[in-house]
Design a protein around this motif. Sequence first.
Motif, PDB file in Angstrom:
ATOM      1  N   TYR A  16     -16.817-141.577   4.671  1.00  0.00           N
ATOM      2  CA  TYR A  16     -16.062-142.381   3.718  1.00  0.00           C
ATOM      3  C   TYR A  16     -16.386-143.860   3.880  1.00  0.00           C
ATOM      4  CZ  TYR A  16     -13.089-138.333   2.696  1.00  0.00           C
ATOM      5  OH  TYR A  16     -12.614-137.112   2.320  1.00  0.00           O
ATOM      6  N   THR A 131     -12.659-149.565  -7.651  1.00  0.00           N
ATOM      7  CA  THR A 131     -11.884-148.323  -7.643  1.00  0.00           C
ATOM      8  C   THR A 131     -12.460-147.342  -6.635  1.00  0.00           C
ATOM      9  OG1 THR A 131     -11.279-148.611  -9.968  1.00  0.00           O
ATOM     10  CG2 THR A 131     -11.085-146.394  -9.065  1.00  0.00           C
ATOM     11  N   VAL A 135     -10.584-145.856  -3.365  1.00  0.00           N
ATOM     12  CA  VAL A 135     -10.394-144.405  -3.260  1.00  0.00           C
ATOM     13  C   VAL A 135     -11.005-143.876  -1.956  1.00  0.00           C
ATOM     14  CG1 VAL A 135     -11.151-142.202  -4.279  1.00  0.00           C
ATOM     15  CG2 VAL A 135     -10.127-143.968  -5.723  1.00  0.00           C
ATOM     16  N   ALA A 138      -8.664-144.998   1.061  1.00  0.00           N
ATOM     17  CA  ALA A 138      -7.322-144.405   1.108  1.00  0.00           C
ATOM     18  C   ALA A 138      -7.222-143.208   2.066  1.00  0.00           C
ATOM     19  CB  ALA A 138      -6.868-144.023  -0.296  1.00  0.00           C
TER      20      ALA A 138
END
Length: 147
Positions: A16, A131, A135, A138
């Motif tokens: 991520y 965005t 995302v 998160a």
Amino acid sequence: MPDGLLTTSGRHTWAYLFAAWIIALAATFGALFIGEVMGQTPCHLCWHQRVFMFPLAVILAVATFREDTGVWRYALPIAGLGWLVAAFHSLLYAGIIPEAIKPCGQGPSCSSADMTVLGLPLPYLSLAAFTAIAVLLAPIRRKVSNV
């Protein structure tokens, strides 16, 4: 192990971080390419978005190589602020917000055809990048908070 660093069980969260960094890096290089190589002067709102995107490329690079999942504490707010500017810019570009309240009346405009990449306007690309970064950060926040 210090707080915020990946453990063996949380190793997949590195992906991520890496993906968020690649997006920030691509957006940064894209903005620099359009401005410096193509010679397109960014509008005022594009400059404000750069203020948030450029540091993210550096912050997320350091966090990725240090495997520091605690980066969400400062990267997520930066991405959020950049998202707000990009959202405003996108709404302005789409004509949802009237031009009368446009904060910058002079200078270059993002509404010309040469301010697109692959047919997509720059404000929308910026909004998509912020965005995607938010995302991706998160789940790291949730994983670190649950540990």
